[in-house]
Design a protein around this motif. Structure first.
Motif, mmCIF file in Angstrom:
data_model
loop_
_atom_site.group_PDB
_atom_site.id
_atom_site.type_symbol
_atom_site.label_atom_id
_atom_site.label_comp_id
_atom_site.label_asym_id
_atom_site.label_seq_id
_atom_site.Cartn_x
_atom_site.Cartn_y
_atom_site.Cartn_z
ATOM 1 N N ALA A 156 34.341 43.660 33.623
ATOM 2 C CA ALA A 156 34.455 43.623 35.249
ATOM 3 C C ALA A 156 33.248 44.462 35.743
ATOM 4 O O ALA A 156 33.064 45.526 35.393
ATOM 5 C CB ALA A 156 35.720 44.089 35.609
ATOM 6 N N CYS A 157 32.730 43.844 36.756
ATOM 7 C CA CYS A 157 31.595 44.399 37.415
ATOM 8 C C CYS A 157 31.881 44.649 38.969
ATOM 9 O O CYS A 157 32.472 44.130 39.789
ATOM 10 C CB CYS A 157 30.319 43.693 37.247
ATOM 11 S SG CYS A 157 29.789 43.153 35.632
ATOM 12 N N GLY A 158 31.341 45.901 39.468
ATOM 13 C CA GLY A 158 31.539 46.239 40.941
ATOM 14 C C GLY A 158 30.115 46.397 41.424
ATOM 15 O O GLY A 158 29.089 45.681 40.853
ATOM 16 N N GLU A 159 30.057 47.031 42.515
ATOM 17 C CA GLU A 159 28.695 47.165 43.091
ATOM 18 C C GLU A 159 27.782 48.077 42.136
ATOM 19 O O GLU A 159 26.525 47.577 42.109
ATOM 20 C CB GLU A 159 28.804 47.673 44.460
ATOM 21 C CG GLU A 159 27.456 47.305 45.428
ATOM 22 C CD GLU A 159 27.605 47.023 46.863
ATOM 23 O OE1 GLU A 159 26.975 47.990 47.540
ATOM 24 O OE2 GLU A 159 28.467 46.121 47.101
ATOM 25 N N PHE A 211 33.608 49.317 45.241
ATOM 26 C CA PHE A 211 33.794 50.700 44.754
ATOM 27 C C PHE A 211 35.305 51.280 44.332
ATOM 28 O O PHE A 211 35.658 52.366 44.631
ATOM 29 C CB PHE A 211 33.236 51.759 46.185
ATOM 30 C CG PHE A 211 31.829 51.431 46.540
ATOM 31 C CD1 PHE A 211 30.933 51.517 45.810
ATOM 32 C CD2 PHE A 211 31.602 50.622 47.666
ATOM 33 C CE1 PHE A 211 29.417 51.450 46.045
ATOM 34 C CE2 PHE A 211 30.464 50.199 47.884
ATOM 35 C CZ PHE A 211 29.506 50.707 47.184
ATOM 36 N N HIS A 212 36.075 50.181 43.805
ATOM 37 C CA HIS A 212 37.234 50.683 43.248
ATOM 38 C C HIS A 212 37.511 49.813 41.929
ATOM 39 O O HIS A 212 36.997 48.876 41.730
ATOM 40 C CB HIS A 212 38.482 50.349 44.270
ATOM 41 C CG HIS A 212 38.777 49.326 44.444
ATOM 42 N ND1 HIS A 212 38.011 48.367 45.222
ATOM 43 C CD2 HIS A 212 40.061 48.574 44.444
ATOM 44 C CE1 HIS A 212 38.671 47.133 45.624
ATOM 45 N NE2 HIS A 212 39.805 47.058 45.092
ATOM 46 N N SER A 213 38.279 50.372 41.039
ATOM 47 C CA SER A 213 38.850 49.674 39.794
ATOM 48 C C SER A 213 40.330 49.560 39.796
ATOM 49 O O SER A 213 40.838 50.231 40.060
ATOM 50 C CB SER A 213 38.137 50.635 38.762
ATOM 51 O OG SER A 213 36.932 50.792 39.005
ATOM 52 N N LEU A 214 40.563 48.280 39.103
ATOM 53 C CA LEU A 214 42.006 48.277 38.941
ATOM 54 C C LEU A 214 42.009 47.963 37.229
ATOM 55 O O LEU A 214 41.320 47.284 36.572
ATOM 56 C CB LEU A 214 42.597 47.021 39.459
ATOM 57 C CG LEU A 214 42.602 47.116 41.159
ATOM 58 C CD1 LEU A 214 41.241 46.155 41.659
ATOM 59 C CD2 LEU A 214 43.870 46.480 41.628
ATOM 60 N N ALA A 215 43.398 48.292 36.495
ATOM 61 C CA ALA A 215 43.861 47.919 35.321
ATOM 62 C C ALA A 215 45.057 47.603 35.237
ATOM 63 O O ALA A 215 45.901 48.047 35.724
ATOM 64 C CB ALA A 215 43.493 49.471 34.511
ATOM 65 N N LEU A 216 45.441 46.562 34.580
ATOM 66 C CA LEU A 216 46.690 46.007 34.320
ATOM 67 C C LEU A 216 46.989 46.522 32.901
ATOM 68 O O LEU A 216 46.534 46.417 32.061
ATOM 69 C CB LEU A 216 46.695 44.630 34.107
ATOM 70 C CG LEU A 216 48.191 43.778 34.174
ATOM 71 C CD1 LEU A 216 48.964 44.253 35.422
ATOM 72 C CD2 LEU A 216 47.922 42.194 34.048
ATOM 73 N N VAL A 217 48.099 47.504 32.657
ATOM 74 C CA VAL A 217 48.486 48.192 31.724
ATOM 75 C C VAL A 217 49.858 47.689 31.412
ATOM 76 O O VAL A 217 50.784 47.628 32.209
ATOM 77 C CB VAL A 217 48.547 49.661 32.032
ATOM 78 C CG1 VAL A 217 48.731 50.557 30.765
ATOM 79 C CG2 VAL A 217 47.156 49.856 32.416
ATOM 80 N N GLN A 218 50.224 47.701 30.071
ATOM 81 C CA GLN A 218 51.612 47.416 29.419
ATOM 82 C C GLN A 218 52.417 48.567 29.484
ATOM 83 O O GLN A 218 51.983 49.705 29.182
ATOM 84 C CB GLN A 218 51.340 46.888 27.815
ATOM 85 C CG GLN A 218 52.488 46.188 27.596
ATOM 86 C CD GLN A 218 52.248 45.495 26.143
ATOM 87 O OE1 GLN A 218 51.149 45.125 25.936
ATOM 88 N NE2 GLN A 218 53.519 45.318 25.512
ATOM 89 N N CYS A 219 53.472 48.327 30.192
ATOM 90 C CA CYS A 219 54.468 49.420 30.029
ATOM 91 C C CYS A 219 54.756 50.068 28.938
ATOM 92 O O CYS A 219 54.941 49.423 27.846
ATOM 93 C CB CYS A 219 55.977 49.093 30.783
ATOM 94 S SG CYS A 219 55.725 48.688 32.395
ATOM 95 N N ALA A 400 37.493 36.528 43.149
ATOM 96 C CA ALA A 400 37.545 36.729 41.889
ATOM 97 C C ALA A 400 36.425 37.871 41.775
ATOM 98 O O ALA A 400 36.392 38.706 41.241
ATOM 99 C CB ALA A 400 37.126 35.556 41.198
ATOM 100 N N SER A 401 35.160 37.416 42.409
ATOM 101 C CA SER A 401 34.044 38.233 42.026
ATOM 102 C C SER A 401 34.449 39.458 42.593
ATOM 103 O O SER A 401 34.892 39.626 43.563
ATOM 104 C CB SER A 401 32.905 37.527 42.556
ATOM 105 O OG SER A 401 32.585 38.066 43.775
ATOM 106 N N ALA A 402 33.393 40.516 42.133
ATOM 107 C CA ALA A 402 33.811 41.873 42.656
ATOM 108 C C ALA A 402 33.515 41.940 44.134
ATOM 109 O O ALA A 402 34.062 43.029 44.533
ATOM 110 C CB ALA A 402 32.739 42.926 41.994
ATOM 111 N N VAL A 403 32.841 41.251 44.664
ATOM 112 C CA VAL A 403 32.423 41.521 46.168
ATOM 113 C C VAL A 403 32.725 40.495 47.044
ATOM 114 O O VAL A 403 32.195 40.437 48.134
ATOM 115 C CB VAL A 403 31.000 41.586 46.068
ATOM 116 C CG1 VAL A 403 30.605 42.912 47.076
ATOM 117 C CG2 VAL A 403 30.481 41.866 44.653
#
Length: 1596
Positions: A156-159, A211-219, A400-403
Motif C-alpha cells: 500500500a502506498c501513500g504520498e 499521510f495516514h495508514s490503516l491495518a485490518l487485524v484479526q482479533c 482505492a488509491s492512496a490519494v
C-alpha cells in the motif's frame, strides 16, 4: 488487495474480460470511456495516483499511463497509451499499488519493486529524487540468524510512505513521517523496517492515505484477551471516567490518548478550523438530560440508504445515541459550555439547525468531514464491498488509491446489469445553498418495497444534511420516534442502527467460530488499527491528533470489517453485511454524505464491474462482459449470499436475541434446545458472512470455477446446514414452538410486521407461531439457490469438461441435501403430531429431542403372537428403538441390538415377523401380507440407519444412495442387560451376531467387574482380560489369558488382589496343568514360589517349592496342596535331604547330608527330626549304627554301635552312600510330566505318541497364526521371534525317499527355528523347560549334591523331546542308528595316533549317527548352561583349587625351562618363532611364545556350550600342535603318546583354564557314548589325564 492464484483463463471470451473504462472529475463526459490507446489484454487490477495510473494484466505484466515525470525519456513523460514496464517483464507480478506520485508491484515470489517519486524515501532508495525503473527492494528480517528475505503479499502506498504486508502477516514500512508507525525520528527510512507495535498479531490487509495508514487485524482468540487496564498505558489517565453532573452521572469510556504527540499547529487555529459540533446524547430516553460537548472533531455520522420514514421536526426532538449494550458513549471534551436545562439546549440546537453551517471562506479552513458514515445495505440493494470483497454486482465503493481526495465513486450493479452509478462529487464548492439545511427525507410508507424506495431516493437526488445524525430508538414508554438534528463529526466511524430496537437484556450470541471454516475462509473477527496524521479525523479515534503507533479503532470492534480503503484524507471500511463506514475529510463529499448538493446520479451501462478505483481527479472501472451467463451467475451468487447474510444477521439480532432474553422460557431442556438452535444459527450465519466476503475477493481474481469455496469445501456448508437443521427439528419435536408461544406472544405481536417482512410471508391470517417456524426454517431454502447457481455455472462449460462434471455433482449434492432436510422437517412435524395424541405419562419418558416416529400400530395392524385375550399390545417404531406399549407399561428395545426376520409360511405363521433382542424373542403377526412387508422394511431400514448412525446426513453424491434392504446380522452395538441372571445390569459394548455377543467386546458389571476380549455365542471365548474388584483389599483380581465357553481355560496369568500371581494353565475357571505361583514380594511376610503341576486348583504331581523366608527348596511330589511322596530338600546352609514326605513333613526313610559330608541314613518323623533306625557316617569314614532320636543341629540321642573302618580299610573306599544318592528322589522321567503332556495336547494327542501326524501339523499352523494375530498388539513378544522366523515355520519340511544327511540337517534347522519362538508348541515347551530348570537349580538349588539330578534331568528332557520330534518327523531313525553319507568320505587322512589310515573303525559303517543329544543339545544346552555349569563348579571346587594353584606356580617359568621340566623331547622344542611375520630366536627368557596358536585354540573351550563343540576344540588344539612341530622338524613323523603327552600338558598349563575340571566332567557326563572310543574320545582322555596330572605335580 489479496493476491490471487492466477492461471490462464479459458481462451474464449478473454477479450471480454478486464476492459478498462476511465472518466475525469468535473469533466462533462458523463459516460465512462474506454482507456485511450489500450489494447485488449485482460486487466486484473488497476491503481491510480494523483496524475498517473498502473494496470496489471492477467499474464503478470505491468503498464503505466498518465503523467510520469520520473521517466528518463521525454516522450515517455506523458505517453498517449499505457507503457509496459520492461524491468518487470518475466517477473509475473501479482498485485500493484500506487501512491500520490510513486508506484509499487509485488511478484509471485514475494519480491517488491518500487519506482517513481522518491524525495521522501518512499521507494526505499537513499538520496535519489526519482527512481525511473522498477527497482527491487530488499526486505530482510534481522531477527533470524541467517538473514532471510521476507516474502511480501500486499503493498500500500501513500504520498510519502509505503507499507508492505509479509507472508507471515507482519507490516514493513519505509518512507517519511509518523504514518510509518516506526519507533524512530530519523527520516527518511530507506531500509524497510518492521512495525513492531503489531508484531505477533495476524494482519489481514493494509491501506494508506496520503499521510495516514490503516491495518485490518484479526482479533485475538478469546482466551488470549487480557483484562482491560484501568489507566492508559501511555498517558496514565483513567480510561473510563465518571462525571457527576447535577442529578445524573455521565460515564465515558471514550478516552483518546494522544500518545504524547504534540500538535504543531496552535490550539487556536485548530478551533477555528474545526466544525463546532455539539452532539447531544441521552443517558436514558426518559430523562431529557444532555451534555453538550464542544469537540474538536465531533461525533461520527452514519447515513443509511434506506431510512424508513423518519419525519424530522425542527427542534424539539431528541436523538439519543445508544449502543446496543445500553452504555452511552460520550466523546471527550475540551471546553464544555454548560447549559442549565433542556430548554436551553433545544434552543441552541434549533438555532444551529436554522442556520446551516457554512464554510467560512475568510478563514480559508477546510470543512471538517462529518464523521464516518455508513451506507447500510438494503438487502435488495447490495452495498459496497471493496476490494478484498469486491462485490461485482453490488455497490462497490472504492476510494482505492492512496490519494483519491475528491471522490468516492459508488456503483450499484444490479442482478443482471449495472443499474445505477451514483457519483457524489461537488459541482462547485461555493454552492452551499439552502439544500444543505436540515432537509428532511420525504416520508415513505414502510410497506413500499425497498427497491422502489431506493430508486425514488436516487432519482430525486437524495440530499442528506450533514447536520443530522439520525438515530432511532424505541423508548420504554411507547414507540415515540425521537430524532434530533445535531452536528455530525467526521472523527470516528459510527453506524446508523435500524428503527425500533427493543431494549433487551443483552444475550451473548457470539457465533461459535469453527476453526475449520476460519482456516479456509476470510475471518470476520477483525479490528481496525490506524496511525499517522489525523488532522482531518481520518484516523477515526474521535480526535484530530496524530498517532506514532498503531491504535485500535474501538467503535469498529465487532463490526466484522472485511476490507479497508483510504483516500487522501479519509478512510472507508467495508463490513461483511456490505455496510460502508466512512470517516475523515469530507471537503468534496467523499464520505457519500455530503454537505454539498450533488448532481442527479446518472446511470451508465458498462457490464459487470469487478473493480473501481479512484485517483485525484479521475476514476477507473474494470468491467467484465457477460460470457454465456457465467459472470452473471457468479455475481448473482455473490449478491444473494451477501443479501442472505444481511437477513440472517437481522434475524439473529432482532428475533433470536430478544427471544433468548425473555423471562420464563419454560423448562431447562427447552431453553437449552433453543440456545443450541441459536448457537448453530450463529455459526451458520458467520459461515455465510465469511463466504460472502470470500466471494467478493474471488470476483476480483481470475474467477476459476474450480476454486469456488462451495465447490472446494462443500462439506463445510453441507455440515453446517445439517447441524442447524438437526437442532431446529429437535426443538420442533420437543414442542419448542408451543412452549415459546406464551412468553413470546407480546414480543411477536409488537413485531408482527418485522416478522412477516423477514420471513417473506404476506398472508395476513397466518399465525405468528407459524411465521416464526417459517423464519427458523428459512436458511434451509438457501440450499436450493446454491444448487441452481451451480447448475447455471455448469451450463457455461462443455458437457465433457471436468468443471461441468464437478459443478453438476455439487449441484446435485446441495439439491439432495435440501430435499433430505425437507424430509427431516416433515418427519419432525409427524412426530410432534404423534406426541400430541400419545398418553401423557409415557410421553415424558419416551420423548427425546433426537427421537423421530417412523410408524406405529394403532390401527391394530400388528399383534403379538400368543397374546392374552384382553391384553393391549401397541408397537411404536422410532428411529432408535422399537417400543412395545401395554396398558400402563412399556418396554423399549434399542434398534442397534434388534434383529428381524420374516417367518416362513410353512411354519403356519402366515404373516409373522420374528424379532430377536439380546434377552427376548417374540413373534409379531400382521394383519395382511402388505402390512408385513411394510413393517419388515420399516424395521430393517430403521435398524440399518441406527447402526450407520448417519441418519442425519443425506448420501452425498449419487453412488451411496442405494438403500441396503437387510441390516447386517453381525454388527457393533452397546447394550445393557436387564434380565439374564449372570449378566443383570451389565453393559456390553462390541460385536454381535443374531442377538448374542460374538467377536471382540467389553462387558462391564455395575459392581466393577469387567471382561474385555473375545466372545462366541454370548459367552467369553478366546483371548480376554478380566478384572474383579476386591472391596476388602481395595484392589482387584486381574486375569489375562484364554477362555472357553465363558470360563478360564488354557494359558493365562491371574494376578490376585492379595499380591499372588499365577501364570499357567486353567480349566473350568480352575488352575489345572502346569503353572507357576508367586506369593508375596521379597520383603513381605512369606515370599515363596511354586512351579509345577496343578490338578483342580490344587498342587498335585511333581513340583518345586522355593520358600524364600526359610531358605529351603523342595523338589518332589505333591498331592492336594501338600508334599506327599518322594522328594528332595536343600537349604541355604548346605543341608541336603532326600526321602519320603507325608503331609508336608519328612516321614519315613531318608538320607540327610550336611555340608561337611556327614551322612545320616535312616528313619525320620518330622522335618529334620531323626526317629528310628539309622546309620550316621562321619566325613573320615567312621560310622554309628543304631537308634536315633532328636532334631538335626541340636542334640541327638543315640543308642548304637560305633565303627572305625579306616583303621583296616583302604582310603579309597569312600562311603557307599554317595553312590546311592538320588535313589529316593523323584525319577527324572517323572518330572515335569504336565509340561510335556501339554505339548502333546497342543499337537492333538491324548497321550504321548498317540495321534495323527497331519493333525499335529495342522494344530501347529493354527497355533502359529492365532498367536501371531493375538500378539500383533504387543510387538515386544514378536521381536523375540522375528516375523520372518514365523513365516519360515509355516512351511513343513517334506521328506520323500531315503533319509539322508541333508534331510537330517533340514530337521535340525527347523528345530532351531521352532525353539526360537514361544508361539510354536516346541518353542513353548523349551521355554517352559528352561524356566523350570532355572527355577530348580538357581539360588538355594545351587547345591553341589544336586549335580547328578541336574544331569539326569537334562538327559530326560533330551529323550522326551526326541520322542516328540520323531512323532512329527516319522522318517527320522531311532536313537543311535546311522544315516549313510550320500557322498563318499573325503580322501583318507592319516590317523592321529596310529600309523594306519583312519577308517572310522569305531562305527561299523561310515555314516552319521543319530542321537538325541546331537540333535537337541545345540538347542537346549546354551539355555541351561549357566545353572548347570555352576553346579559343576561347586562340585569340583576342591579339586580345582589344587589344580589352579599348581597352574599358577608352574606358569612362572619361562618356556624353555617349563618344556624341560615337563620332559618334552628336545627335538620338539621350537628354535625360532615367527612373531608378526618376523622370525625370532627362542631365548631362555622367552615366555608364553611356544605353541602359542595351540594355547589360544584350547582357551576357546570355555566359550562353547555343547560337548561336541568342546571336543572339536580339543581336536583342533592337537592339530595346531602337530602343525607347529611339523614346521620346526621339517619332516614327516608319527606321534606316540609318550611324545605327545608332555607337549599337550605344556599347552594345557599355558592355556590357564580356570574351571578345567568342570569342563572335563561336563563333557564326560553329556558326550555321545559312541564317541568314547573314537579319535575325539582318545584326545579327551588325554586332556583328562593332563588335568589329573597337574594336580599330582604338586607332590613332585
Amino acid at each position: 488487495m489479496d493476491s490471487k492464484k492466477r492461471s490462464s483463463t479459458e481462451a474464449e471470451g478473454s477479450k471480454e474480460r478486464g476492459l478498462v473504462h476511465v472518466w475525469q472529475a468535473g469533466s462533462f463526459s458523463i459516460i465512462p470511456e474506454r482507456l485511450p490507446g489500450w489494447g485488449g489484454k485482460t486487466v486484473l487490477q488497476a491503481a491510480l495516483g494523483v496524475k498517473h495510473g498502473v494496470l496489471l494484466t492477467e499474464d503478470g505484466e505491468v503498464y503505466s499511463f498518465g503523467t510520469l515525470p520520473w521517466r528518463s525519456e521525454s516522450a515517455e513523460i506523458c505517453p498517449d497509451s499505457p507503457i509496459l514496464e520492461n524491468a518487470l517483464v518475466g517477473q509475473h507480478v501479482v498485485t500493484v499499488a500506487t501512491g500520490s506520485f510513486h508506484s509499487g508491484a509485488v511478484t509471485e515470489s514475494g519480491v517488491v519493486y518500487m519506482w517513481g517519486e522518491n524525495s521522501a524515501g518512499q521507494c526505499a532508495v537513499a538520496n535519489q529524487q526519482y527512481v525511473p525503473e522498477p527497482n527491487p527492494v530488499s526486505i530482510s528480517d534481522s531477527e533470524t540468524s541467517p538473514l532471510l528475505a521476507v516474502r511480501i503479499l500486499q503493498l500500500a502506498c501513500g504520498e510519502e510512505h509505503t507499507l508492505a504486508l509479509s507472508i507471515s502477516r507482519e507490516i514493513w514500512a519505509w518512507g517519511t513521517g509518523c504514518q510509518l508507525g516506526l519507533i524512530t525520528t530519523t527520516f527518511p527510512v530507506t531500509k524497510p523496517q518492521k512495525v513492531e507495535h503489531l508484531a505477533g498479531r495476524v494482519v489481514l490487509q493494509v491501506a494508506c492515505g496520503a499521510f495516514h495508514s490503516l491495518a485490518l487485524v484479526q482479533c485475538l482468540p478469546s482466551q488470549d484477551l487480557k483484562p482491560v487496564p484501568e489507566r492508559c498505558t501511555q498517558c496514565s489517565q483513567l480510561l473510563i471516567t465518571m462525571t457527576d453532573k447535577e442529578d445524573h452521572v455521565i460515564i465515558s469510556d471514550s478516552h483518546c490518548c494522544p500518545l504524547g504527540v504534540t500538535l504543531s499547529e496552535s490550539q487556536a487555529e485548530n478551533h477555528a478550523s474545526s466544525a463546532i459540533s455539539p452532539s447531544a446524547e441521552t443517558l436514558d430516553s426518559q430523562g431529557g438530560v444532555f451534555e453538550n460537548t464542544l469537540i474538536e472533531a465531533g461525533l461520527p455520522l452514519a447515513t443509511e440508504l434506506n431510512i424508513e420514514s423518519t419525519p424530522t421536526t425542527s427542534g424539539d426532538t431528541t436523538s439519543s445515541q445508544q449502543n446496543i449494550q445500553g452504555t452511552t458513549e460520550i466523546s471527550s471534551a475540551r471546553n464544555i459550555p454548560s447549559y442549565p436545562d433542556t430548554q436551553a439546549v433545544n434552543e441552541y440546537l434549533q438555532k444551529l439547525s436554522d442556520h446551516s453551517v457554512r464554510e467560512d471562506s475568510k478563514n480559508g479552513e477546510k470543512s471538517m468531514p462529518p464523521q464516518p458514515l455508513v451506507e447500510e445495505a438494503v438487502p435488495n440493494l447490495h452495498s459496497p464491498p471493496t476490494t478484498s470483497t469486491s462485490a461485482l454486482n453490488s455497490l462497490v465503493v472504492s476510494c482505492a488509491s492512496a490519494v483519491g481526495v475528491r471522490v468516492a465513486a459508488t456503483y450499484e450493479a444490479g442482478a443482471l446489469s449495472l443499474k445505477k452509478v451514483m457519483n457524489f462529487y461537488s459541482t462547485a464548492p461555493c454552492e452551499t445553498g439552502a439544500q444543505a439545511g436540515s432537509s428532511s427525507i420525504g416520508p415513505e410508507g414502510l410497506k413500499d418495497s425497498r427497491e422502489e424506495q431506493v430508486k425514488q431516493e436516487s432519482m430525486q437526488g437524495k440530499k442528506s444534511s450533514s447536520l443530522v445524525d439520525i438515530r432511532e430508538e424505541e423508548s420504554e414508554g411507547g414507540s415515540r420516534r425521537l430524532s434530533l438534528p445535531g452536528l455530525l463529526s467526521q472523527v470516528s466511524p459510527r453506524l446508523l442502527r435500524k428503527a425500533a430496537r427493543v431494549k433487551t437484556r443483552t444475550v451473548v450470541l457470539t457465533p461459535t467460530y469453527s476453526g475449520e471454516a476460519d482456516a479456509l475462509l476470510p475471518s470476520l473477527r477483525t479490528e481496525v488499527w490506524t496511525w499517522g496524521k489525523g488532522k482531518e479525523g481520518q484516523l477515526g479515534h474521535g480526535d484530530v491528533l496524530p498517532r506514532l503507533q498503531p491504535l485500535c479503532v474501538k467503535c469498529l470492534d465487532g463490526k466484522e470489517v472485511i476490507h479497508l480503503e483510504a483516500g487522501g484524507y479519509h478512510s472507508l471500511a467495508l463490513t461483511a453485511k456490505s455496510q460502508v463506514y466512512s470517516w475523515g475529510s469530507n471537503t468534496f463529499g467523499q464520505l457519500g454524505h455530503s454537505d454539498f448538493p450533488t448532481t442527479v446520479p446518472r446511470l451508465a451501462k458498462l457490464g459487470y464491474i469487478s473493480r473501481v478505483t479512484a485517483g485525484k481527479d479521475s476514476y477507473l472501472a474494470l468491467v467484465d462482459k457477460n460470457i454465456m451467463g457465467y459472470i452473471a451467475s457468479l455475481h448473482e451468487l455473490a449478491t444473494t449470499e451477501r443479501r442472505f447474510y444481511s437477513k440472517l444477521s437481522d434475524i439473529k439480532s432482532q428475533i433470536l436475541r430478544p427471544l433468548l432474553s425473555l423471562e420464563n422460557l419454560g423448562t431447562v431442556p427447552a431453553v437449552q434446545l433453543l440456545q443450541e438452535v441459536a448457537g448453530r444459527f450463529s455459526k451458520l450465519c458467520y459461515l455465510i458472512g465469511q463466504h460472502g466476503a470470500s466471494l467478493s475477493s474471488f470476483l476480483q481474481g481470475i474467477k476459476e470455477a474450480r476454486s469456488l469455496v462451495i465447490l472446494k469445501h462443500a462439506s463445510l456448508f453441507l455440515d453446517s446446514y445439517t447441524e442447524y437443521c438437526t437442532s431446529i427439528t429437535n426443538f420442533l419435536v420437543m414442542g419448542g414452538f408451543q412452549l415459546l408461544a406464551k412468553p413470546a406472544i407480546d414480543f411477536l405481536n409488537k413485531n408482527q410486521e418485522l416478522l412477516q417482512d423477514l420471513s417473506e410471508v404476506n398472508d395476513e391470517s397466518t399465525q405468528l407461531m407459524e411465521i416464526l417456524n417459517t423464519l427458523f426454517f428459512l436458511p434451509i431454502r438457501r440450499l436450493h439457490n446454491y444448487a441452481k447457481v451451480l447448475l447455471k455455472l455448469a451450463t457455461c462449460f462443455e458437457v465433457t469438461s471436468p468443471e461441468y462434471q464437478k459443478l453438476q455433482d455439487s449441484s446435485s449434492c446441495y439439491e439432495s441435501l435440501a430435499l433430505h432436510l425437507g424430509r427431516k422437517r416433515k418427519e419432525a412435524e409427524y412426530t410432534l403430531g404423534f406426541w400430541k395424541t400419545f398418553p401423557g405419562k409415557m410421553t415424558d419418558s419416551l420423548r427425546k429431542p433426537e427421537r423421530r416416529l417412523l410408524c406405529e400400530s394403532s390401527n391394530r395392524a400388528l399383534s403379538l403372537q400368543h397374546a392374552g385375550r384382553f391384553s393391549v399390545n401397541w408397537f411404536i417404531l422410532f428411529n432408535d428403538a422399537l417400543v412395545h406399549a401395554q396398558f400402563s407399561t412399556h418396554h423399549v428395545f434399542p434398534l442397534a441390538t434388534l434383529w428381524v426376520e420374516p417367518l416362513s409360511e410353512e411354519a403356519g405363521n402366515v404373516n409373522g415377523l420374528k424379532i430377536t433382542t439380546p434377552e427376548e424373542q417374540f413373534t409379531l403377526i400382521s394383519s395382511t401380507p402388505q402390512e408385513k412387508t411394510k413393517w419388515l422394511r420399516a424395521i430393517s431400514q430403521a435398524v440399518d440407519h441406527a447402526l450407520r448412525g448417519t441418519s442425519d446426513l443425506p448420501p452425498y453424491g449419487s453412488g451411496s444412495s442405494v438403500q441396503r434392504q437387510e441390516p447386517p446380522i453381525s454388527r457393533s452395538a452397546k447394550y445393557t442387560f436387564y434380565k439374564d441372571p449372570r449378566l443383570k445390569d451389565a453393559t456390553y459394548d462390541g460385536r454381535w451376531l443374531s442377538g448374542k455377543p460374538h467377536g471382540r467386546g467389553i462387558l462391564k458389571w455395575p459392581d466393577g467387574k469387567m471382561y474385555s476380549g473375545l466372545f462366541r455365542n454370548g459367552l467369553e471365548d478366546g483371548y480376554g482380560e478380566y478384572r474383579i474388584p476386591n472391596k476388602a483389599l481395595n484392589k482387584e483380581d486381574h486375569y489375562v489369558g484364554h477362555w472357553k465357553e465363558g470360563k478360564m481355560c488354557g494359558q493365562g496369568v491371574y494376578s490376585y488382589a492379595s499380591g499372588e500371581v499365577f501364570e499357567g494353565c486353567f480349566q473350568d475357571n480352575m488352575r489345572h496343568g502346569h503353572g507357576l505361583l508367586r506369593s508375596g514380594k521379597l520383603t513381605s511376610s512369606s515370599p515363596s514360589m511354586f512351579i509345577g503341576q496343578w490338578v483342580m486348583d490344587k498342587k498335585a504331581g511333581y513340583g518345586v517349592f522355593d520358600d524364600i523366608t526359610r531358605g529351603e527348596k523342595y523338589m518332589g511330589m505333591w498331592q492336594d496342596d501338600v508334599c506327599q511322596g518322594n522328594g528332595v530338600v536343600v537349604t541355604q546352609f548346605g543341608l541336603y535331604y532326600e526321602g519320603n514326605f507325608h503331609l508336608n513333613k519328612m516321614m519315613g526313610n531318608g538320607v540327610l547330608l550336611s555340608e561337611d559330608d556327614t551322612i545320616y541314613e535312616g528313619e525320620f518323623s518330622d522335618d529334620w527330626t531323626l526317629s528310628g533306625k539309622g546309620t550316621l557316617t562321619m566325613p573320615n569314614g567312621d560310622y554309628i549304627e543304631g537308634y536315633f532320636s532328636g532334631e538335626w543341629g541340636s542334640g541327638i540321642k543315640i543308642t548304637g554301635t560305633y565303627f572305625k573302618p579306616s583303621l583296616y580299610e583302604n582310603d579309597k573306599d569312600k562311603p557307599k552312600v554317595f553312590r546311592k544318592l538320588g535313589n529316593l528322589a523323584v525319577a527324572a522321567d517323572e518330572k515335569w510330566r504336565a509340561v510335556f503332556d501339554e505339548c502333546w495336547h497342543q499337537l492333538g494327542c491324548e497321550s504321548p505318541g498317540q495321534g495323527d501326524v497331519w493333525k499335529a501339523w495342522d494344530n501347529i499352523a493354527v497355533a502359529l497364526t492365532t498367536n501371531r494375530r493375538q500378539h500383533r498388539d504387543s510387538p515386544e513378544i514378536l521381536s523375540r521371534s522375528q516375523t520372518q522366523t514365523l513365516e519360515s515355520l509355516e512351511f513343513i519340511p517334506q521328506h520323500v525317499g531315503a533319509f539322508s544327511v541333508e534331510k537330517y540337517d533340514d530337521i535340525k534347522k527347523y528345530l532351531i527355528k521352532a525353539c526360537d519362538t514361544p508361539l510354536h508348541p516346541l518353542g513353548r515347551l523349551v521355554e517352559t523347560l528352561v524356566a523350570v530348570y532355572r527355577m530348580t537349580y538357581v539360588g538355594v538349588g545351587a547345591n553341589r549334591r544336586l549335580l547328578q539330578e541336574a544331569v539326569k534331568e537334562i538327559k530326560s528332557y533330551l529323550k522326551r523331546i526326541f520322542q516328540l520330534v520323531r512323532f512329527l518327523f516319522p522318517e527320522l531313525p531311532e536313537e543311535g542308528s546311522t544315516i549313510p553319507l550320500s557322498a563318499p568320505l573325503p580322501s583318507e587322512r592319516k590317523s592321529f595316533c596310529t600309523g594306519k589310515s583312519d577308517s572310522r573303525s569305531e562305527s561299523p559303517e561310515p555314516g552319521y549317527v543319530v542321537t538325541s543329544s546331537g540333535l537337541l543339545l545345540p538347542v537346549l544346552l546354551p539355555r541351561l548352561y549357566p545353572p548347570l555349569f555352576m553346579l559343576y563348579a561347586l562340585d569340583n571346587d576342591r579339586e580345582e583349587d589344587i589344580y589352579w594353584e599348581c597352574v599358577l606356580r608352574l606358569n612362572k617359568q619361562p618356556d624353555i625351562a617349563l618344556l624341560g621340566f615337563l620332559g618334552v623331547q628336545r627335538k620338539f622344542w621350537p628354535v625360532t618363532l615367527s612373531i608378526l611375520g618376523e622370525s625370532k630366536k627362542v631365548l631362555p627368557t622367552t615366555k608364553d611364545a611356544c605353541f602359542a596358536s595351540a594355547v589360544e585354540c584350547l582357551q576357546q573351550i570355555s566359550t562353547t556350550f555343547t560337548p561336541s563343540d568342546k571336543l572339536k576344540v580339543i581336536q583342533q588344539t592337537f592339530e595346531e600342535i602337530s602343525q607347529s612341530v611339523l614346521a620346526s622338524l621339517q619332516e614327516d613323523f608319527l606321534w606316540s603318546m609318550d611324545d605327545l603327552f608332555p607337549v599337550f600338558l605344556y599347552v594345557v598349563l599355558r592355556a590357564r583354564i580356570r574351571n578345567l575340571g568342570s569342563e572335563v566332567h561336563l563333557i564326560e557326563d553329556l558326550m555321545d557314548p559312541y564317541l568314547q572310543h573314537g579319535e575325539q574320545g582318545i584326545m579327551f582322555t588325554t586332556l583328562k589325564a593332563c588335568y589329573y596330572q597337574i594336580q599330582r605335580e604338586k607332590l613332585n
